[in-house]
Motif scaffolding. Structure first.
Motif, PDB file in Angstrom:
ATOM      1  N   PRO A   1      -5.671   7.694   9.566  1.00  0.00           N
ATOM      2  CA  PRO A   1      -6.549   6.740  10.251  1.00  0.00           C
ATOM      3  C   PRO A   1      -7.702   6.259   9.377  1.00  0.00           C
ATOM      4  O   PRO A   1      -8.289   5.223   9.650  1.00  0.00           O
ATOM      5  N   THR A   2      -8.003   7.022   8.300  1.00  0.00           N
ATOM      6  CA  THR A   2      -9.128   6.628   7.455  1.00  0.00           C
ATOM      7  C   THR A   2      -8.671   5.934   6.172  1.00  0.00           C
ATOM      8  O   THR A   2      -9.491   5.637   5.308  1.00  0.00           O
ATOM      9  N   ALA A   3      -7.362   5.700   6.021  1.00  0.00           N
ATOM     10  CA  ALA A   3      -6.855   5.069   4.792  1.00  0.00           C
ATOM     11  C   ALA A   3      -7.607   3.768   4.516  1.00  0.00           C
ATOM     12  O   ALA A   3      -7.993   3.056   5.437  1.00  0.00           O
ATOM     13  N   LYS A   4      -7.812   3.467   3.231  1.00  0.00           N
ATOM     14  CA  LYS A   4      -8.521   2.234   2.889  1.00  0.00           C
ATOM     15  C   LYS A   4      -7.531   1.073   2.830  1.00  0.00           C
ATOM     16  O   LYS A   4      -6.472   1.165   2.221  1.00  0.00           O
ATOM     17  N   ARG A   5      -7.934  -0.009   3.481  1.00  0.00           N
ATOM     18  CA  ARG A   5      -7.130  -1.227   3.414  1.00  0.00           C
ATOM     19  C   ARG A   5      -8.070  -2.342   3.001  1.00  0.00           C
ATOM     20  O   ARG A   5      -9.219  -2.361   3.403  1.00  0.00           O
ATOM     21  N   TRP A   6      -7.589  -3.248   2.183  1.00  0.00           N
ATOM     22  CA  TRP A   6      -8.406  -4.401   1.824  1.00  0.00           C
ATOM     23  C   TRP A   6      -7.757  -5.637   2.428  1.00  0.00           C
ATOM     24  O   TRP A   6      -6.712  -6.091   1.968  1.00  0.00           O
ATOM     25  N   GLU A   7      -8.368  -6.109   3.511  1.00  0.00           N
ATOM     26  CA  GLU A   7      -7.803  -7.258   4.209  1.00  0.00           C
ATOM     27  C   GLU A   7      -8.023  -8.488   3.350  1.00  0.00           C
ATOM     28  O   GLU A   7      -9.155  -8.817   3.008  1.00  0.00           O
ATOM     29  N   HIS A   8      -6.961  -9.138   2.964  1.00  0.00           N
ATOM     30  CA  HIS A   8      -7.072 -10.323   2.112  1.00  0.00           C
ATOM     31  C   HIS A   8      -5.756 -11.067   2.259  1.00  0.00           C
ATOM     32  O   HIS A   8      -4.702 -10.437   2.290  1.00  0.00           O
ATOM     33  N   TRP A   9      -5.814 -12.377   2.292  1.00  0.00           N
ATOM     34  CA  TRP A   9      -4.551 -13.107   2.461  1.00  0.00           C
ATOM     35  C   TRP A   9      -3.613 -12.856   1.304  1.00  0.00           C
ATOM     36  O   TRP A   9      -2.402 -12.993   1.408  1.00  0.00           O
ATOM     37  N   ASP A  10      -4.190 -12.460   0.181  1.00  0.00           N
ATOM     38  CA  ASP A  10      -3.393 -12.187  -1.003  1.00  0.00           C
ATOM     39  C   ASP A  10      -2.803 -10.775  -0.992  1.00  0.00           C
ATOM     40  O   ASP A  10      -2.131 -10.392  -1.934  1.00  0.00           O
ATOM     41  N   ASN A  11      -3.104 -10.012   0.053  1.00  0.00           N
ATOM     42  CA  ASN A  11      -2.681  -8.607   0.084  1.00  0.00           C
ATOM     43  C   ASN A  11      -2.118  -8.232   1.458  1.00  0.00           C
ATOM     44  O   ASN A  11      -2.577  -7.303   2.101  1.00  0.00           O
ATOM     45  N   PRO A  12      -1.103  -8.939   1.935  1.00  0.00           N
ATOM     46  CA  PRO A  12      -0.565  -8.632   3.271  1.00  0.00           C
ATOM     47  C   PRO A  12       0.199  -7.313   3.275  1.00  0.00           C
ATOM     48  O   PRO A  12       0.823  -6.958   2.283  1.00  0.00           O
ATOM     49  N   LEU A  13       0.139  -6.611   4.396  1.00  0.00           N
ATOM     50  CA  LEU A  13       0.827  -5.321   4.526  1.00  0.00           C
ATOM     51  C   LEU A  13       1.941  -5.426   5.574  1.00  0.00           C
ATOM     52  O   LEU A  13       1.887  -6.263   6.466  1.00  0.00           O
ATOM     53  N   HIS A  14       2.927  -4.537   5.442  1.00  0.00           N
ATOM     54  CA  HIS A  14       4.040  -4.522   6.400  1.00  0.00           C
ATOM     55  C   HIS A  14       3.713  -3.596   7.562  1.00  0.00           C
ATOM     56  O   HIS A  14       3.164  -2.514   7.354  1.00  0.00           O
ATOM     57  N   ASP A  15       4.138  -3.988   8.759  1.00  0.00           N
ATOM     58  CA  ASP A  15       4.004  -3.098   9.912  1.00  0.00           C
ATOM     59  C   ASP A  15       4.982  -1.933   9.754  1.00  0.00           C
ATOM     60  O   ASP A  15       6.069  -2.095   9.190  1.00  0.00           O
ATOM     61  N   PRO A  16       4.607  -0.764  10.297  1.00  0.00           N
ATOM     62  CA  PRO A  16       5.549   0.365  10.265  1.00  0.00           C
ATOM     63  C   PRO A  16       6.859  -0.021  10.953  1.00  0.00           C
ATOM     64  O   PRO A  16       6.854  -0.663  11.994  1.00  0.00           O
ATOM     65  N   GLY A  17       7.944   0.343  10.316  1.00  0.00           N
ATOM     66  CA  GLY A  17       9.258   0.074  10.898  1.00  0.00           C
ATOM     67  C   GLY A  17       9.640  -1.398  10.920  1.00  0.00           C
ATOM     68  O   GLY A  17      10.557  -1.798  11.635  1.00  0.00           O
TER      69      GLY A  17
END
Ligand code: SF4
Lengths: 199, 842
Positions: free
Chosen positions: B688-704
């Protein structure tokens, strides 16, 4: 110096082969690891290291196992790199990377001049080292002066610049890392200082 | 532990590492142990050469390591196989924790103290009952802003509350039993994919080979650190080793197999944003670091070795600012820049991308290949005003402006890239003198044998001459902001016509000397907090203990009949100690646990510690020493004679960590941020404390996510090194491993119609790469909940420069970080895969 080997005729070769073929000697009981493997050809070979006029102790520049190496040079050029047999870590051995150190030092891809690319440029230009140092010092000062923050809006003293950054250090000497941190952090007030520790 | 000490182990677990291929020479010692009868175990998603040489191989799904290690902890506790005498006395297993503490077993994945809005924890409920414990390492709590100061003072009032019968429901032992109760062999099999039978064989091997007479070691590498839970994976290993009594003893320990030649040195003398040399914290604008007094109050722990903090801080400031540092100006403390948050490599990419950073020095690092989200890095470089690259050959990072992805795909023309680029030839080891620190803290000198070609110079030369030029440029300034540079001591002698500064001079300053006489100090115990000593890095004191004595150059190994600690070979910090916490190699009374595992012992006659190593303990502190709590003891006076972990405020190994970790006091299984499945163990999916950098250049995948169904893991090859420049530029290593590829299981290949050596395209939301398929049985799919989960392996050394080329694996990876270290999560991501090639212009 290595003695030039005499060119031999085919007949010579056949004769010497008959005389020097190792198998009969091994069958007669000569050790296959040293004596029997010898020939007049091998006897005339000299180790490359004998030509070295200097040797120094080095440490493998690749991974952090820290294998020791011996670097041999002649006339200011490296002629051979091998594992240092005294080291309790590698005892003379090196892995494929460590064994490539000679190839690294003598790589044809090495550059020996400063290459410069002006803004919007499409090619490298060769530049004198002094010129590059002056220009980099000028740019460093300009960027620092334009971006330096002494206090945050709430008055907290920070004495830093966020516009300069430095990346790298894990391939460098401790003395170099010390100098980088001392000048960049302690002197210039840079906070973006990082290396491969997080890669 | 020293690498050679692995030969003394009775069991070795290699996990998060492919040691045989990536640290081959260190792996010799594993093989030596095996020849002497040790059991060798490898747990990894891929069957590698390390697996092939092991006695037991456990396949584990990428990112499931804590479930595996937690299972081992449960086995040890439930079967009561821990080393009682050791753990009861030397760890905090009996310590009682605050009654408000609740764990993930009760809160479905969270610890008590969760602040949903701030996405962070408060730490009050994790403390020892009635007292607050400071963190033992600056590195880990730089972003926590609360002051522990007043509360930590209570550490001097008495020992931490303990229940040596382990019955108290909130003692660490009981908390751990509850915490790991769910980590059963069946659960381990379900989460990791490792058959329960294999898992149990491993548990047996580890516990059977630990105790007074036997020891085990754990070796790990970036297979553990490259996760959003990386710190906790290593913590889990530390818990196992502390429970089994495998720390501070011959053949026991945890060996971090680090990557670059001096990555340890560049952490000790950090070219890192959050620390000053010797693990002192960099002052922080949002912590009570306003004045030097505040800084010391905040950072000095009242008890344990870190009570000496002021001596090291003052000596560092004296080394940097010389006579300009005075008691009146707080030794120049204000001149140190303060950080305002996370300035590590991942946010650095964002700061370049967004134009905050305008000038960048790259010193032997190649982020276009080595950094996560390579496209974002390249856009960042293109956004700089200027870039200085110091390397020995053209790198991808130096050539992004004419060969980078955005240039090739037409996103931008070189003419439009405004970055001014300097590529400067750098000298290599053999062409410059200095020291490297290897992975077991050994500081080894290397000689300068020849000069580098042409205008090649050392980094020391570069920084030295840049410092001299900048000092000249600022000489006339009277602005307060320029005082630190003007006052910075910089009087290293120059050795030759090229003006190469003396590395000896720098190492002497790092070692420390008296001020102003400049007489070398022999050891860090000589350092003072009154300005009479200057020292660049306190833990390195002793490396250059006298004017003509450079211990890092010493080359006297032990003979075959010697003790095998090799105290005459170079210098290991601190104080040439080879095994840290070696006080623990003796029992509480100071006697060796067994003849076979003898290292240090108390010599009652002479009244000091004896042994084969330098004691990592006050030499004359008797095992029966008890703190006199009535006198409110400070520093080492509060540490008993049977408390070996002197860097920790209570002298005991922290099975349970009250302060210093942002994601919880005990390791807990979370899925990677990008995971192919839901978390089988808790409702909370990822850290829950993982660092994420919200940026349009750095999209992440949803689990599953069905768009990215496959697990992706990156790795390294024997023949190549990290960002690749120093091996892809060498003909021999390039020939051995000439181009990039992806390892794909036969099962997945059949599903997708891929044949060996076919071109394939790998896709994530960050980008696409093309490479060759290498079909293999080494990577096997996992079954979970009736589904098959395929894993893909991808070596990441390749780029477009050099003799061995290939697409850049880091195009696929993302900026996701461990909350404690900001380490990226490249060992467990998701991706898609198809047969084919990328279009032209790629
Ligand atoms: S020879 Fe191999 S194992 Fe040894 S330091 Fe070099 S790269 Fe590492």
């Amino acid at each position: 110096m290595r003695k030039p080997t005499r060119r031999r005729s085919l007949l010579d070769r056949i004769k010497s082969f008959g005389k020097e073929w190792s198998l009969p000697r091994q069958l007669q009981g000569q050790s296959h690891v040293d004596k029997a493997a010898e020939s007049s050809m091998s006897r005339s070979l000299r180790p490359r290291l004998e030509e070295a006029d200097s040797v120094g102790t080095s440490i493998c520049p690749y991974c952090a196992v820290g294998c020791s190496q011996l670097v041999y040079a002649k006339d200011g050029k490296v002629i051979h790199v091998e594992g240092d047999p005294r080291s309790p870590i590698n005892q003379g051995t090196l892995c494929p990377k460590g064994a490539a150190t000679f190839g690294l030092l003598t790589s044809p891809r090495r550059i020996d001049k400063v290459l410069y690319r002006r803004p919007g440029g499409t090619e490298w230009e060769v530049k004198p080292l002094d010129w590059a140092m002056d220009r980099i010092a000028f740019l460093t000062k300009r960027t620092r002066d334009e971006s330096f923050v002494r206090r945050l809006p709430d008055g907290t003293l920070v004495n830093h610049t966020l516009a300069l950054a430095s990346l790298g250090g894990a391939t460098l000497d401790n003395e170099e890392n010390y100098a980088i941190k001392k000048l960049f952090s302690g002197g210039l007030g840079m906070v973006w200082i990082e290396n491969q520790a997080r890669v | 532990m020293p690498q050679w000490d692995l030969a003394n182990s009775d069991v070795i677990l290699v996990m998060g590492s492919n040691m045989a291929e990536n640290h081959p020479i260190a792996f010799r010692f594993v093989m030596q142990a095996k020849e002497r009868g040790a059991t060798v175990i490898h747990a990894d998603p891929r069957f590698t050469r390390t697996s092939a040489l092991c006695d037991i191989y456990a396949p584990v799904r990428a990112g499931s390591d804590i479930a595996f290690l937690g299972g081992i902890i449960r086995y040890i506790l439930e079967k009561d196989l821990w080393f009682k005498e050791y753990a009861l006395h030397y760890t905090n297993i009996a310590t009682i924790i605050d009654e408000r503490y609740q764990g993930p077993d009760e809160l479905d994945g969270l610890f008590s103290g969760w602040d949903e809005e701030g996405k962070r924890y408060t730490y009050e409920s994790w403390q020892y009952e009635g007292m607050t414990v400071p963190s033992s390492l600056a590195e880990h709590y730089i972003d926590t802003t609360e002051s522990f100061n007043d509360e930590t003072k209570r550490l001097s009032e008495g020992p931490p509350p303990q229940d040596m019968t382990l019955q108290h429901p909130n003692c660490v032992y009981q908390i751990m039993r509850r915490h790991y109760a769910g980590y059963t062999p069946e659960m381990v099999e379900k989460v990791t994919g490792c058959p329960a039978e294999t898992f149990l064989k491993i548990c047996e091997a580890l516990t059977k080979n630990s105790g007074p007479d036997r020891t085990g070691a754990i070796c790990y590498a970036v297979g553990w650190t490259h996760h959003s839970t990386g710190v906790q994976m290593i913590r889990a290993a530390a818990i196992i080793q502390a429970l089994l009594g495998n720390v501070g003893r011959p053949g026991g320990g945890i060996l971090a197999l680090r990557g670059h030649t001096s990555i340890q040195g560049s952490t000790d003398i950090p070219t890192l944003y959050d620390m000053l040399p010797g693990y002192l914290p960099q002052p922080h604008a949002f912590k009570p670091h306003e004045t030097f007094k505040d800084f010391l109050e905040m950072e000095q722990t009242p008890t344990g070795w870190w009570a000496n903090f002021p001596k090291y801080a003052v000596s560092l400031l004296r080394a940097w600012y010389g006579d300009a540092a005075t008691p009146e100006n707080d030794w120049g403390f204000d001149w140190l820049p303060k950080i305002i948050g996370d300035h590590s490599q991942l946010p650095m990419t964002v700061a370049m991308r967004d134009g905050v950073i305008r000038g960048l020095f790259l010193m032997g690092q190649n982020p276009v290949v080595g950094s996560s989200n390579s496209h974002m890095v390249q856009r960042g470089l293109a956004n700089l005003e200027w870039l200085v690259v110091r390397d020995f050959a053209e790198t991808e990072s130096a050539t992004f402006w004419y060969q980078g992805h955005q240039v090739r795909n037409g996103e931008v023309r070189p003419e439009d890239i405004k970055t001014e680029v300097f590529l400067m030839p750098a000298s290599l080891a053999g062409e410059k003198a200095g020291t490297f620190t290897n992975t077991h803290r050994l500081i080894q000198w290397h000689d300068r044998v020849v000069d580098g070609p042409g205008d090649s110079r050392s980094e020391l030369w570069f920084v030295h001459h840049l410092a001299k030029r900048l000092k000249a440029l600022y000489a006339e300034s009277d602005r307060p902001q320029d005082e630190p540079l003007k006052n910075l001591t910089w009087d290293y002698s120059e050795d030759d016509v090229m003006g190469e500064p003396s590395a000896d001079d720098v190492l002497k300053e790092i070692n420390g000397y008296t001020w102003p006489e400049r007489k070398q100090v022999g050891d860090y115990q000589d350092l003072k907090d009154d300005g009479s000593t200057a020292c660049g890095c306190w833990i390195y004191s002793g490396v250059y203990p006298a004017e003509a004595h450079n211990q890092s150059r010493s080359r006297c190994p032990d003979g075959p009949d010697g003790p095998g600690t090799h105290l005459g070979w170079a210098f290991a910090w601190p104080s040439n100690r080879r095994t840290l916490v070696n006080r623990a190699s003796a029992d509480p009374d100071g006697k060796p646990w067994s003849e076979r595992k003898k290292l240090m012992w108390w010599n009652a006659e002479k009244g000091h510690w004896d042994g084969h190593d330098k004691p990592d303990f006050p030499r004359t502190k008797s095992p029966d020493f008890k703190p006199d709590w009535d006198s409110q003891p400070q520093g080492m006076d509060a540490i008993g004679g049977a408390d070996p972990y002197i860097m920790i405020a209570d002298g005991k190994a922290s099975l349970f960590v009250p302060s210093g970790l942002k994601d919880g006091p005990l390791p807990t299984h979370y899925e990677p941020v990008e995971a192919p499945i839901r978390n089988p163990m808790y409702k909370v999916q990822g850290n829950p404390t993982a660092k994420r950098w919200e940026h349009w250049d750095n999209p992440l995948h949803d689990p599953g996510s069905p768009d990215y169904p496959y697990a992706l893991t990156t790795y390294r090859l024997t023949e190549h090194h990290s960002g690749g420049t120093p091996t892809r530029s060498v003909p021999t290593t390039a020939e051995l491993q000439p181009e990039g590829f992806a390892e794909i299981s036969y099962e997945l290949a059949e599903e997708l119609g891929i044949k060996n050596l076919d071109w394939v395209v790998l896709t994530t939301a960050r980008g696409e790469i093309e490479t060759r398929a290498l079909l293999t049985h080494r990577l096997r799919p996992f079954h979970y909940d009736g589904r098959i989960i395929h894993q893909i392996g991808l070596p990441w050394h390749f780029g477009w420069k050099g003799y061995a080329t290939g697409d850049i694996a880091n195009v696929l990876t993302a900026l996701i970080g461990d909350p404690n270290t900001s380490m990226h999560e490249n060992k467990a991501l998701t991706c898609n895969l198809r047969r084919g090639r990328l279009g032209k212009g790629h």
